[in-house]
Design a protein around this motif. Sequence first.
Motif, mmCIF file in Angstrom:
data_model
loop_
_atom_site.group_PDB
_atom_site.id
_atom_site.type_symbol
_atom_site.label_atom_id
_atom_site.label_comp_id
_atom_site.label_asym_id
_atom_site.label_seq_id
_atom_site.Cartn_x
_atom_site.Cartn_y
_atom_site.Cartn_z
ATOM 1 N N GLY A 1 0.814 -1.212 0.000
ATOM 2 C CA GLY A 1 0.000 0.000 0.000
ATOM 3 C C GLY A 1 0.844 1.257 0.000
ATOM 4 N N ASN A 2 0.227 2.346 0.432
ATOM 5 C CA ASN A 2 0.908 3.640 0.499
ATOM 6 C C ASN A 2 1.771 3.656 1.761
ATOM 7 O OD1 ASN A 2 1.702 6.300 0.502
ATOM 8 N ND2 ASN A 2 -0.319 7.112 -0.008
ATOM 9 N N LEU A 3 2.982 3.181 1.637
ATOM 10 C CA LEU A 3 3.853 2.959 2.791
ATOM 11 C C LEU A 3 4.879 4.074 2.931
ATOM 12 C CD1 LEU A 3 4.697 -0.792 2.065
ATOM 13 C CD2 LEU A 3 2.841 0.058 3.512
ATOM 14 N N SER A 4 5.294 4.307 4.149
ATOM 15 C CA SER A 4 6.394 5.238 4.389
ATOM 16 C C SER A 4 7.597 4.462 4.905
ATOM 17 C CB SER A 4 5.996 6.313 5.406
ATOM 18 O OG SER A 4 5.971 5.773 6.718
ATOM 19 N N PRO A 5 8.815 4.878 4.549
ATOM 20 C CA PRO A 5 10.012 4.203 5.056
ATOM 21 C C PRO A 5 10.072 4.185 6.582
ATOM 22 C CG PRO A 5 10.580 5.637 3.222
ATOM 23 C CD PRO A 5 9.147 5.931 3.577
ATOM 24 N N ARG A 6 9.560 5.238 7.214
ATOM 25 C CA ARG A 6 9.620 5.301 8.678
ATOM 26 C C ARG A 6 8.787 4.187 9.306
ATOM 27 N NH1 ARG A 6 11.187 8.936 12.420
ATOM 28 N NH2 ARG A 6 11.555 10.569 10.856
#
Length: 428
Positions: free
Chosen positions: A376-381
Amino acid sequence: MYSGSTAMKKKSVAVVIVSNGPGELATWVSPVVDELNKINKSLCDDDKLDFTLRLVLVPCPNATGKEYLVANSWNQFELITTSKSFWKLLIKPRSFANWPKKGVVIFLGGDQFWSILLSKRLGYLNITYAEWISRWPQWTNKIAAMNLKVKELIPKRYKYKCQIIGDLMADIKLNSEISLKNKEKHYIALLPGSKKAKLSIGIPFFLEIADHIAEENQNINLIIPIAPTTDKNEYLFFQSKKNPIAKYYSSKIKTIQKIKDSCFDYVIETSKNTRIYLIEKHPCYEILKECDLAITTVGANTAELAAISLPMLVVLPTQHLNMMNAWDGIFGLIGKISFINRFLTFIIKFLYFKKKKFFAWPNIKAKKMIVPERIGNLSPREIAREALFLIQNRDELKLINDNLRQERGDKGAAKKLASMIVNSIKKL
């Protein structure tokens, strides 16, 4: 095209091994050849088998191009044909060598259909090693299955062909001189992909994951096994302004330096002073097996990690699907047309991703979630935080490791497969 350094007398039976990439050569072909030779040497002179070993490399997108050189250095094969020569071999096998009237073709990598075609062309028996599934049981003579699950998938009328031999990957002989063990350090492997389409997202995304992990925990070493289809220069390219996706991420590479006298080849230093060690050797199971966790994209690499029971966190960021003009192949071409780009993005996001239940190979094969997937719309953090959670919760990692092991087969497969080959030769 082929090898054969000395003039060799004709043998009565040919043992033809079909394989493809570096992983299969190291972990499937090599141990089977060793066991085959051991069995033959153990026989008394009157019972010794009269056969030659031949290796046929078949087309594979994950091949390095060095498979021929590696196999040739073993001095085990009378004949080695390259993947580029495969179709010529099928059409005109006698242009490469004389072929005995009797022989056995063994599938140990690539597409099972290639070994079927070759065995039919040569008029030889076929033995297929089936790690997950036997795709053409009606056309093979014997099936060597990794575990009971493989046999259960074979239609009832062909089950008699199948023998469960275990897991060839379980017999991997690791280099005992290589060790990452450091009581004060954990190791996380990062696998951002091998194809350009994946690397364009994977490199900037994974660099930022690395920075977040290093910021939170200084007792973790980060490593990247460089895929055989890429090199360190692509890491520089895809984190630069030349990659339109890189602008969405803050992490950049400051330097890449060669390392001497180490099991690593290079070290990346990011703009935030995070160090990431690169490994050029492929496969590098000795190092990967000593890691605590892998963070990886979807693809064949999830099957390789599962084979060595390495716990993994599988990620597939979908927020850049609208940038298909940065992709390779047909998607890159049609993605340049804006309305088609938007349509394809809709189709992939809302039909393909929603209907597909699992993306990682171990989950697909187990038909349940045994390794975590984040799509999905993932963030590295958020990925970095989950990785840190797993590192700090050893019971979670052990559970993943145990589940991966349960999906594999038992040890001793190479010896059992070699025995199958020997028995087949004796009946010819």
